[in-house]
Design a protein around this motif. Sequence first.
Motif, PDB file in Angstrom:
ATOM      1  N   ALA A   8       0.829  -1.206   0.000  1.00  0.00           N
ATOM      2  CA  ALA A   8       0.000   0.000   0.000  1.00  0.00           C
ATOM      3  C   ALA A   8       0.866   1.260   0.000  1.00  0.00           C
ATOM      4  O   ALA A   8       0.556   2.239  -0.689  1.00  0.00           O
ATOM      5  CB  ALA A   8      -0.927  -0.018   1.210  1.00  0.00           C
ATOM      6  N   ARG A   9       1.965   1.245   0.774  1.00  0.00           N
ATOM      7  CA  ARG A   9       2.861   2.407   0.805  1.00  0.00           C
ATOM      8  C   ARG A   9       3.484   2.658  -0.565  1.00  0.00           C
ATOM      9  O   ARG A   9       3.561   3.800  -1.030  1.00  0.00           O
ATOM     10  CB  ARG A   9       3.973   2.178   1.829  1.00  0.00           C
ATOM     11  N   ALA A  45      -7.949  -0.387  -1.815  1.00  0.00           N
ATOM     12  CA  ALA A  45      -7.270   0.082  -0.607  1.00  0.00           C
ATOM     13  C   ALA A  45      -6.332   1.212  -1.002  1.00  0.00           C
ATOM     14  O   ALA A  45      -5.747   1.206  -2.087  1.00  0.00           O
ATOM     15  CB  ALA A  45      -6.489  -1.057   0.043  1.00  0.00           C
ATOM     16  N   ARG A  46      -6.177   2.152  -0.095  1.00  0.00           N
ATOM     17  CA  ARG A  46      -5.345   3.327  -0.390  1.00  0.00           C
ATOM     18  C   ARG A  46      -4.564   3.714   0.871  1.00  0.00           C
ATOM     19  O   ARG A  46      -5.111   3.711   1.969  1.00  0.00           O
ATOM     20  CB  ARG A  46      -6.223   4.489  -0.847  1.00  0.00           C
ATOM     21  N   TRP A  47      -3.286   4.037   0.707  1.00  0.00           N
ATOM     22  CA  TRP A  47      -2.448   4.486   1.814  1.00  0.00           C
ATOM     23  C   TRP A  47      -2.580   5.991   1.952  1.00  0.00           C
ATOM     24  O   TRP A  47      -2.386   6.743   0.988  1.00  0.00           O
ATOM     25  CB  TRP A  47      -0.994   4.102   1.562  1.00  0.00           C
ATOM     26  N   ALA A  48      -2.896   6.447   3.155  1.00  0.00           N
ATOM     27  CA  ALA A  48      -3.034   7.889   3.402  1.00  0.00           C
ATOM     28  C   ALA A  48      -2.865   8.166   4.884  1.00  0.00           C
ATOM     29  O   ALA A  48      -3.445   7.456   5.718  1.00  0.00           O
ATOM     30  CB  ALA A  48      -4.396   8.397   2.919  1.00  0.00           C
ATOM     31  N   ASP A  49      -2.072   9.164   5.206  1.00  0.00           N
ATOM     32  CA  ASP A  49      -1.882   9.603   6.596  1.00  0.00           C
ATOM     33  C   ASP A  49      -1.433   8.460   7.506  1.00  0.00           C
ATOM     34  O   ASP A  49      -1.889   8.334   8.650  1.00  0.00           O
ATOM     35  CB  ASP A  49      -3.169  10.230   7.146  1.00  0.00           C
ATOM     36  N   ARG A  84     -10.463   1.172   8.267  1.00  0.00           N
ATOM     37  CA  ARG A  84      -9.135   1.791   8.341  1.00  0.00           C
ATOM     38  C   ARG A  84      -8.213   0.919   9.188  1.00  0.00           C
ATOM     39  O   ARG A  84      -8.621   0.381  10.214  1.00  0.00           O
ATOM     40  CB  ARG A  84      -9.247   3.193   8.952  1.00  0.00           C
ATOM     41  N   PHE A  85      -6.953   0.818   8.746  1.00  0.00           N
ATOM     42  CA  PHE A  85      -5.971  -0.029   9.415  1.00  0.00           C
ATOM     43  C   PHE A  85      -4.649   0.728   9.555  1.00  0.00           C
ATOM     44  O   PHE A  85      -4.229   1.432   8.651  1.00  0.00           O
ATOM     45  CB  PHE A  85      -5.742  -1.312   8.617  1.00  0.00           C
ATOM     46  N   ARG A  86      -4.017   0.525  10.694  1.00  0.00           N
ATOM     47  CA  ARG A  86      -2.723   1.158  10.951  1.00  0.00           C
ATOM     48  C   ARG A  86      -1.758   0.094  11.459  1.00  0.00           C
ATOM     49  O   ARG A  86      -2.115  -0.709  12.320  1.00  0.00           O
ATOM     50  CB  ARG A  86      -2.875   2.268  11.989  1.00  0.00           C
TER      51      ARG A  86
END
Length: 200
Positions: A8-9, A45-49, A84-86
Amino acid sequence: MRLSFSEARQAAGRPVRLAGTVPAPRPVAIREVLELSPLHFDGEARWADGEVRLTGALSYRARLTCVRCLNPFTAEFHVDVEERFRPAEAALAYDPPTIGRRRGSSRKEQRSRAGGEAEATQTVDADPGVEVVAKAEIDVERVLRDLAIVHLPWAPICRPECAGLCPTCGKDLNEGPCGCEPEAIDPRWLALRTLWDGRK
């Protein structure tokens, strides 16, 4: 269906396509659920913040038992997915403003005090809308199965106008009246019944 945080990054904000069929969750701890179809997901899926945002549409069918007439029926479900996932290391590194921090203490000192503080920091500081993932990848199939179960009704009804069963003889009243006499009302409750009818 899995998605790694590194993938994703590397997409640098571009959407990562996620689509396919997921096996139905088993078992389902709801007695009225007879069977679930495979789950169909179409999303991205999208990487953000510093987090992965999963969006899309989940659809499936369920064979259920109506709690009124006890007859089986099939219902279709369409769920809008917004999760959302971190990664865990990012969640632990999150350092909010100075609320609750002693003056003059550094971030390192704040994190190195009592044992187990890392877990406490994660619990207190984490956004409740974000799932913290300890592994390097997200198990998307597990997330979709959990969502499918959450959106199943605990008391399914085949249709709003379902008349149910006669409490005396057990006949399905959707097929017509059964001919049983109306249930006699205990005279001790008659005044309360009259009051209730007057409020309708």
